[in-house]
Write a protein that holds these residues in place. Structure first.
Motif, PDB file in Angstrom:
ATOM      1  N   GLN A 148       0.963   6.785 -10.429  1.00  0.00           N
ATOM      2  CA  GLN A 148       0.310   7.943 -11.023  1.00  0.00           C
ATOM      3  C   GLN A 148      -1.196   7.918 -10.795  1.00  0.00           C
ATOM      4  O   GLN A 148      -2.015   9.053 -10.766  1.00  0.00           O
ATOM      5  CB  GLN A 148       0.517   7.757 -12.583  1.00  0.00           C
ATOM      6  CG  GLN A 148       1.940   7.989 -13.119  1.00  0.00           C
ATOM      7  CD  GLN A 148       2.519   9.626 -12.774  1.00  0.00           C
ATOM      8  OE1 GLN A 148       1.679  10.356 -12.894  1.00  0.00           O
ATOM      9  NE2 GLN A 148       3.706   9.582 -12.493  1.00  0.00           N
ATOM     10  N   ASN A 149      -1.864   6.797 -10.825  1.00  0.00           N
ATOM     11  CA  ASN A 149      -3.375   6.558 -10.389  1.00  0.00           C
ATOM     12  C   ASN A 149      -3.487   5.554  -9.293  1.00  0.00           C
ATOM     13  O   ASN A 149      -3.705   4.581  -9.479  1.00  0.00           O
ATOM     14  CB  ASN A 149      -4.134   6.215 -11.687  1.00  0.00           C
ATOM     15  CG  ASN A 149      -5.611   6.064 -11.450  1.00  0.00           C
ATOM     16  OD1 ASN A 149      -5.970   6.119 -10.458  1.00  0.00           O
ATOM     17  ND2 ASN A 149      -6.488   6.025 -12.737  1.00  0.00           N
ATOM     18  N   SER A 150      -3.161   6.153  -8.247  1.00  0.00           N
ATOM     19  CA  SER A 150      -3.335   5.020  -6.888  1.00  0.00           C
ATOM     20  C   SER A 150      -4.633   4.507  -6.740  1.00  0.00           C
ATOM     21  O   SER A 150      -4.519   3.291  -6.327  1.00  0.00           O
ATOM     22  CB  SER A 150      -2.854   5.910  -5.570  1.00  0.00           C
ATOM     23  OG  SER A 150      -3.686   6.975  -5.612  1.00  0.00           O
ATOM     24  N   ASN A 151      -5.692   5.044  -7.157  1.00  0.00           N
ATOM     25  CA  ASN A 151      -7.032   4.459  -6.710  1.00  0.00           C
ATOM     26  C   ASN A 151      -7.099   3.037  -7.685  1.00  0.00           C
ATOM     27  O   ASN A 151      -7.451   2.006  -7.426  1.00  0.00           O
ATOM     28  CB  ASN A 151      -8.307   5.219  -7.109  1.00  0.00           C
ATOM     29  CG  ASN A 151      -8.328   6.410  -6.090  1.00  0.00           C
ATOM     30  OD1 ASN A 151      -7.864   6.112  -4.695  1.00  0.00           O
ATOM     31  ND2 ASN A 151      -9.027   7.428  -6.087  1.00  0.00           N
ATOM     32  N   ARG A 152      -6.648   3.574  -9.139  1.00  0.00           N
ATOM     33  CA  ARG A 152      -6.779   2.258  -9.988  1.00  0.00           C
ATOM     34  C   ARG A 152      -5.842   1.041  -9.612  1.00  0.00           C
ATOM     35  O   ARG A 152      -6.231  -0.189  -9.606  1.00  0.00           O
ATOM     36  CB  ARG A 152      -6.366   2.651 -11.466  1.00  0.00           C
ATOM     37  CG  ARG A 152      -6.238   1.570 -12.445  1.00  0.00           C
ATOM     38  CD  ARG A 152      -5.696   2.039 -13.792  1.00  0.00           C
ATOM     39  NE  ARG A 152      -4.274   2.076 -13.482  1.00  0.00           N
ATOM     40  CZ  ARG A 152      -3.394   3.055 -13.871  1.00  0.00           C
ATOM     41  NH1 ARG A 152      -3.811   3.748 -14.764  1.00  0.00           N
ATOM     42  NH2 ARG A 152      -2.050   3.050 -13.522  1.00  0.00           N
ATOM     43  N   ASP A 153      -4.660   1.300  -9.281  1.00  0.00           N
ATOM     44  CA  ASP A 153      -3.672   0.319  -8.593  1.00  0.00           C
ATOM     45  C   ASP A 153      -3.876  -0.274  -7.411  1.00  0.00           C
ATOM     46  O   ASP A 153      -3.500  -1.260  -7.303  1.00  0.00           O
ATOM     47  CB  ASP A 153      -2.052   1.113  -8.802  1.00  0.00           C
ATOM     48  CG  ASP A 153      -1.763   1.634 -10.008  1.00  0.00           C
ATOM     49  OD1 ASP A 153      -2.215   1.260 -10.995  1.00  0.00           O
ATOM     50  OD2 ASP A 153      -0.841   2.451 -10.185  1.00  0.00           O
ATOM     51  N   LEU A 154      -4.502   0.512  -6.493  1.00  0.00           N
ATOM     52  CA  LEU A 154      -4.988  -0.234  -5.361  1.00  0.00           C
ATOM     53  C   LEU A 154      -6.004  -1.200  -5.743  1.00  0.00           C
ATOM     54  O   LEU A 154      -5.870  -2.290  -4.982  1.00  0.00           O
ATOM     55  CB  LEU A 154      -5.328   0.991  -4.444  1.00  0.00           C
ATOM     56  CG  LEU A 154      -4.551   1.657  -3.476  1.00  0.00           C
ATOM     57  CD1 LEU A 154      -5.249   2.867  -2.776  1.00  0.00           C
ATOM     58  CD2 LEU A 154      -3.791   0.892  -2.762  1.00  0.00           C
ATOM     59  N   LEU A 188       0.877  -1.359  -0.049  1.00  0.00           N
ATOM     60  CA  LEU A 188       0.014  -0.217   0.019  1.00  0.00           C
ATOM     61  C   LEU A 188       0.774   1.313   0.180  1.00  0.00           C
ATOM     62  O   LEU A 188       0.658   2.328  -0.770  1.00  0.00           O
ATOM     63  CB  LEU A 188      -0.802   0.018   1.246  1.00  0.00           C
ATOM     64  CG  LEU A 188      -1.868  -1.038   1.237  1.00  0.00           C
ATOM     65  CD1 LEU A 188      -2.591  -0.977   2.577  1.00  0.00           C
ATOM     66  CD2 LEU A 188      -3.119  -0.451   0.108  1.00  0.00           C
ATOM     67  N   ARG A 189       1.935   1.152   0.772  1.00  0.00           N
ATOM     68  CA  ARG A 189       2.692   2.631   0.908  1.00  0.00           C
ATOM     69  C   ARG A 189       3.469   2.723  -0.351  1.00  0.00           C
ATOM     70  O   ARG A 189       3.599   3.789  -0.630  1.00  0.00           O
ATOM     71  CB  ARG A 189       3.702   2.195   2.047  1.00  0.00           C
ATOM     72  CG  ARG A 189       3.092   2.531   3.434  1.00  0.00           C
ATOM     73  CD  ARG A 189       4.013   2.358   4.636  1.00  0.00           C
ATOM     74  NE  ARG A 189       3.534   2.546   5.790  1.00  0.00           N
ATOM     75  CZ  ARG A 189       3.503   1.184   6.813  1.00  0.00           C
ATOM     76  NH1 ARG A 189       3.966   0.346   6.232  1.00  0.00           N
ATOM     77  NH2 ARG A 189       2.735   1.396   8.038  1.00  0.00           N
ATOM     78  N   PHE A 190       3.973   1.614  -1.214  1.00  0.00           N
ATOM     79  CA  PHE A 190       4.553   1.783  -2.234  1.00  0.00           C
ATOM     80  C   PHE A 190       3.579   2.268  -3.461  1.00  0.00           C
ATOM     81  O   PHE A 190       4.058   3.280  -4.095  1.00  0.00           O
ATOM     82  CB  PHE A 190       5.021   0.362  -2.607  1.00  0.00           C
ATOM     83  CG  PHE A 190       5.923   0.337  -4.011  1.00  0.00           C
ATOM     84  CD1 PHE A 190       7.199   0.784  -4.049  1.00  0.00           C
ATOM     85  CD2 PHE A 190       5.213   0.089  -5.180  1.00  0.00           C
ATOM     86  CE1 PHE A 190       7.991   0.829  -5.089  1.00  0.00           C
ATOM     87  CE2 PHE A 190       5.974   0.143  -6.293  1.00  0.00           C
ATOM     88  CZ  PHE A 190       7.318   0.412  -6.399  1.00  0.00           C
ATOM     89  N   ILE A 191       2.219   1.836  -3.439  1.00  0.00           N
ATOM     90  CA  ILE A 191       1.442   2.201  -4.454  1.00  0.00           C
ATOM     91  C   ILE A 191       1.232   3.698  -4.262  1.00  0.00           C
ATOM     92  O   ILE A 191       1.184   4.668  -5.100  1.00  0.00           O
ATOM     93  CB  ILE A 191       0.119   1.406  -4.409  1.00  0.00           C
ATOM     94  CG1 ILE A 191       0.481   0.079  -4.779  1.00  0.00           C
ATOM     95  CG2 ILE A 191      -0.985   2.090  -5.275  1.00  0.00           C
ATOM     96  CD1 ILE A 191      -0.504  -1.045  -4.993  1.00  0.00           C
TER      97      ILE A 191
END
Length: 54
Positions: free
Chosen positions: A19-25, A11-14
């Motif tokens: 660039q788009n943390s919601n999508r990557d999470l 989570l911290r890395f993301i």
């Protein structure tokens, strides 16, 4: 199910590098990530409970 230490590191890395943390999470945690509101991240902890401490 509580969040494991290795998940917290992911989570911290993301959040730091995405660039788009919601999508990557959502991609990294497809069944657990619900939404993000400011600095709080809402995860499904089972039985409609949400944990926000990261």
């Amino acid at each position: 199910m509580p969040i494991k230490d290795e998940d917290k590191e992911r989570l911290r890395f993301i959040l730091r590098h995405s660039q788009n943390s919601n999508r990557d999470l959502a991609n990294a945690f497809p069944h657990r990530f619900k939404r993000r509101q400011g600095g709080d991240i809402f995860f499904d902890a089972g039985k409609r409970r949400y944990c926000t401490e990261i």
